[in-house]
Design an enzyme around this catalytic site. Structure first.
Site, PDB file in Angstrom:
ATOM      1  N   GLU A 170       2.619  -5.729   7.525  1.00 19.25           N
ATOM      2  CA  GLU A 170       2.559  -4.307   7.905  1.00 19.25           C
ATOM      3  C   GLU A 170       2.203  -3.375   6.753  1.00 19.25           C
ATOM      4  O   GLU A 170       2.882  -2.374   6.503  1.00 19.25           O
ATOM      5  CB  GLU A 170       3.892  -3.884   8.531  1.00 19.25           C
ATOM      6  CG  GLU A 170       4.212  -4.626   9.819  1.00 19.25           C
ATOM      7  CD  GLU A 170       5.491  -4.150  10.473  1.00 19.25           C
ATOM      8  OE1 GLU A 170       5.521  -4.085  11.703  1.00 19.25           O
ATOM      9  OE2 GLU A 170       6.465  -3.855   9.743  1.00 19.25           O
ATOM     10  N   CYS A 171       1.124  -3.663   6.060  1.00 22.08           N
ATOM     11  CA  CYS A 171       0.591  -2.722   5.068  1.00 22.08           C
ATOM     12  C   CYS A 171      -0.367  -1.770   5.774  1.00 22.08           C
ATOM     13  O   CYS A 171      -1.420  -2.195   6.262  1.00 22.08           O
ATOM     14  CB  CYS A 171      -0.142  -3.475   3.957  1.00 22.08           C
ATOM     15  SG  CYS A 171       0.944  -4.211   2.732  1.00 22.08           S
TER      16      CYS A 171
END
Length: 670
Positions: free
Chosen positions: A310-311
Site C-alpha cells: 500500500e504505497c
C-alpha cells in the site's frame, strides 16, 4: 483387558465427522473398540530422545488435562505407573525450520496410549489431539480407542497479529500462542510496526520506540520471552517491519529517512497514509542495514518480513529530488521505484542471513526467486508468484478482522482458484497460508473473539487433506473446540458477557444478551464509525462486544432452510417459532433499559427492528404451516421492511432478517 484395534481402514470422513471432535481432522484415522479411561492413576512417561522442552510439554499437557477433567493429574502423574508413553526419535532443529517433520502416530487402546514422533514437533501436535478426544462417558472421563497417523498438508500455517494499531500486551500474545498450539498452527507472524506505532525496542535506534510508540512497545527481553514461549509450542515467530510505506511511526524519530519534510506524527487515524521512506538516499539503506542486522539477531527465524504494501506514492511524486533521481536512473514509475527499493532491501536481508518475505506488491519481474510472497490480493496473485518461481502463502480469504463466517474462510484453499491450474512444481511453491487479524477495531479485551474460534477452521484447511470440506461437520466440531479453548484461557463468551455487564451496569443483562446473540459487526470495511474514529476511540460498544459470527442466527437459518425445503421436523418448526416469539417479545422488555446508559441508547432502533422482523417471521411461518396465500402487496411490503432492517444500524447487522426474508419469499401469493 486389551483393546483390539480395527486394522481395515475406514474412510476419514465417514467415521471422524460423527464421532471424533478433532480440529484439524487428522490425515488418517482407524477407529478401535472401547475407551481409555482417565482417572487418578493416569501417568505419562517419556522415552527415547528427551529434552527440557518435552518435559515442559508433558507438564503443560497434564495441567490442561487436569482442567478438562478436574482430576489433579499435574501432581499425581509423576508418581503413577505410566499408561501413556511418549516416544521421540531425535531432536528438532535448534531454530525451528520451515518443512520440518511434524508427523505423529497416536495409538489408543483401552489399556494404554502410545504417542510416537520423529521429533518434539510431532509430540506437541499429538498431545493436542489426545486432549481434544477427551470426553465424559458413563465410565468417567475417557478417550475412544483409535489409531491415528497424522501429518500436515502445508508446512506454513500461520496467524498474523497486528500489534501496531492497537498494542497487544504480552499475556494476550501468549494466550493466543496457546490457542495456536491447540489447533496446530506453527507460524506467529508478528506485525510490529505501522503508521500507528513502532512496537519493538531497538537499542541501535532507540528513537524508533521512544518517539514512535506512545510508550507502548515490547522490550527485547519481552520479545525473547515470546520467542521462547512460542518455541515451546512448536511455533516459529516471523517479525514484520513494514517498509517503505506504513512508516509514519519510524519517521517521527528519524525524519532523515522520509520522502517529505514532515513534520511526522504517530498516526491516530486508520487507512493508507502518505508517509514513505526515501528510496533514493544511500543513507536510507545504511540505516536499514544496521536496523535489519539488529532485528535479524533478535529474531532467530530464517524469514524476515519487510511488508511492502500500500504505497500510494504521493510523497515520491511531490519530491523533486526523487523525481530527478527516477529520471536519471530510468525508473519509470512508483512501482518501479518500489521494486528498486525492494531489491536493495532484499540484499540487506540476505547479508544478515535471512530470507525476505513481503506482501503482493513486492513481486516484480526482477524479484529474486527466494523471496516469499504473502498474498492479500488473491489466489491469482499467489499463482502468479508461483509461476514466476517464487514461493508464497495465502492470506486472502483468511482476513479474520473482516467478520466473515467460518464457513467462508473454511472453503478458501491456497491451491484453489487460479492456483488449481499450477503444475506440480509450481504447486509445491505454495507453502500454506495465514489468518490475519488487523487491529483497527481490535483491543486486548475483544481480540479473543475476533481470532477464535474461526481461526480453528482455517487451521484445519491448512492441516487436513484437501477433500475435507464438509461445512456442517466443521461447525459441529468448531463448537466443541470453542468450548475446549477455555482450558487455554481463551473464553470469548465470558468477555462478551463482561462487556454487556459494563454497558448496562447490570450483572445479568438477560434481555440485552438476547439481542446480542443475533447481531454481528458488518462484514468487510463497512463499519459506520465515520471519519472521527481514531486509535484512541473506545471500543466498548455492542459492536465491539459481540462475536463476528452469530451462532444463533446461523442455526436459525438452518431451521428456515429446512422449513422452506419442506424437510423440517415438528421439533424444528417448534424451535423456529420459539426463537421468533423470543425476539418479538424481547423489545418490550429491553427498551425501557436502553436509555439508562449512553452505550445502549444507540440500540433502540436495533432492538425494535429485531422485534418487527420477528413479527413478520411468525406471520410467514404460520402462512407456510397452514398453506395460506398472501397478497403480493403484503409480501412486497414485508420484504421492504426486512430490507430496511438489514441495513447497518449502530454498526450492527440484524442476522435474523436474511432468514425471515427466505420465509417471506417462500410464502405463496394470491
Amino acid at each position: 483387558m486389551s483393546c483390539s484395534i480395527v486394522t481395515s481402514p475406514v474412510p476419514l470422513r465417514a467415521q471422524t465427522q460423527s464421532t471424533l471432535p478433532i480440529m484439524p481432522l487428522p490425515a488418517h484415522v482407524v477407529p478401535g473398540q472401547g475407551e481409555f479411561v482417565i482417572d487418578g492413576a493416569f501417568g505419562v512417561s517419556l522415552e527415547g530422545y528427551k529434552e527440557p522442552r518435552l518435559e515442559r510439554a508433558r507438564q503443560r499437557f497434564l495441567v490442561t488435562l487436569s482442567h478438562e477433567t478436574g482430576i489433579p493429574l499435574w501432581r499425581a502423574a509423576q508418581y503413577n505407573q505410566p499408561h501413556f508413553t511418549i516416544k521421540t526419535d531425535h531432536a528438532s532443529q535448534p531454530v525451528q525450520q520451515l518443512g520440518e517433520d511434524e508427523s505423529y502416530d497416536l495409538e489408543i487402546s483401552s489399556t494404554q496410549v502410545l504417542l510416537t514422533a520423529a521429533n518434539p514437533l510431532g509430540v506437541l501436535h499429538g498431545l493436542q489431539t489426545f486432549l481434544q478426544l477427551v470426553r465424559v462417558t458413563p465410565q468417567g472421563f475417557s478417550v475412544p480407542a483409535v489409531s491415528i497417523h497424522d501429518h500436515p498438508r502445508f508446512p506454513w500455517r500461520g496467524l498474523m497479529i497486528d500489534s501496531s494499531r492497537h498494542f497487544i500486551p504480552i499475556p494476550v500474545i501468549e494466550r493466543d500462542l496457546d490457542g495456536m498450539e491447540a489447533v496446530k498452527l506453527n507460524v506467529f507472524h508478528w506485525h510490529i510496526s505501522d503508521d500507528q506505532g513502532f512496537r519493538a525496542e531497538s537499542r541501535v535506534f532507540p528513537l524508533l520506540q521512544n518517539k514512535g510508540s506512545d510508550g507502548l512497545y515490547y522490550t527485547q527481553t519481552q520479545i525473547h520471552q515470546v520467542l521462547d514461549y512460542a518455541r515451546d509450542r512448536g511455533i516459529r515467530v516471523v517479525a514484520e517491519f513494514d517498509m517503505p510505506c506504513h512508516t509514519a511511526s519510524w519517521l517521527v524519530g528519524y525524519p532523515q529517512l522520509a520522502s517529505s519534510k514532515g513534520p511526522y506524527h504517530v498516526a491516530i487515524h486508520m487507512g493508507v497514509h502518505d508517509a514513505a521512506m526515501d528510496p533514493t538516499k544511500e543513507s536510507t539503506y545504511q540505516f536499514l542495514n544496521s536496523f535489519i542486522g539488529e532485528m535479524a539477531s533478535l529474531f532467530p527465524d530464517a524469514y524476515f518480513h519487510i511488508g511492502g504494501d500500500e504505497c500510494n506514492g504521493k510523497e515520491w511524486n511531490n519530491n523533486p529530488q526523487i523525481q530527478q533521481y527516477m529520471h536519471a536512473h530510468g525508473i519509470a514509475d512508483n512501482a518501479a521505484l518500489q521494486a528498486y527499493f525492494t531489491a536493495r532491501v532484499q540484499k540487506l536481508v540476505a547479508i544478515h542471513h535471512k530470507i525476505m518475505e513481503g506482501w503482493d506488491e513486492v513481486l516484480q519481474p526482477t524479484t529474486p526467486k527466494n523471496v516469499v510472497i504473502q498474498s492479500w490480493r488473491g489466489q491469482t496473485s499467489l499463482a502468479q508468484a508461483a509461476r514466476q518461481g517464487n514461493r508464497g502463502i495465502l492470506s486472502t480469504g483468511y482476513y479474520i478482522d473482516l467478520n466473515q463466517p467460518a464457513s467462508q474462510h473454511y472453503l478458501v484453499d491456497p491451491l484453489g482458484g487460479d492456483a488449481a491450474s499450477l503444475d506440480s512444481e509450481q504447486r509445491a511453491r505454495i507453502l500454506g497460508g495465514e489468518a490475519t487479524i488487523w487491529s483497527e477495531f481490535v483491543t486486548p479485551e475483544n481480540i479473543d473473539s475476533r481470532i477464535w474460534p474461526r481461526t480453528a477452521a482455517i487451521a484445519e484447511r491448512l492441516w487436513s487433506p484437501q477433500e475435507v470440506r464438509d461445512v456442517d461437520s466443521m461447525y459441529q466440531r468448531l463448537a466443541v473446540i470453542s468450548q475446549n479453548l477455555k482450558w487455554y484461557g481463551i473464553n470469548p463468551q465470558a468477555v462478551t458477557d463482561e462487556m454487556l455487564q459494563r454497558m448496562t451496569g447490570n450483572h445479568d443483562p438477560a434481555t440485552l444478551k438476547v439481542l446480542a446473540a443475533v447481531v454481528q459487526p458488518p462484514i468487510g470495511y463497512t463499519r459506520d464509525d465515520g471519519p472521527n474514529y481514531t486509535s484512541f476511540t473506545p471500543l466498548n460498544r455492542l459492536v465491539d462486544a459481540v462475536p463476528p459470527e452469530s451462532d444463533v442466527a446461523r442455526q436459525f437459518q438452518h431451521l428456515v432452510e429446512k422449513i422452506v425445503a419442506g424437510h423440517a421436523t415438528q421439533q424444528q418448526w417448534a424451535q423456529a417459532r420459539q426463537w421468533l416469539i423470543l425476539w418479538r417479545d424481547n423489545d418490550a422488555k429491553l427498551q425501557p433499559t436502553l436509555g439508562e446508559s449512553n452505550l445502549t441508547q444507540e440500540l433502540v432502533p436495533v432492538s425494535h427492528n429485531l422485534s418487527e422482523v420477528a413479527i413478520i417471521g411468525l406471520q410467514s411461518l404460520d402462512n407456510l404451516r397452514n398453506h395460506t396465500e398472501v397478497s403480493t402487496l403484503v409480501q412486497q411490503k414485508n420484504l421492504q421492511q426486512i430490507k430496511a432492517a438489514e441495513q447497518q444500524t449502530a454498526s450492527l447487522l440484524n442476522m435474523v432478517a436474511p432468514s425471515v426474508k427466505l420465509l417471506v419469499q417462500a410464502t405463496k401469493t394470491e
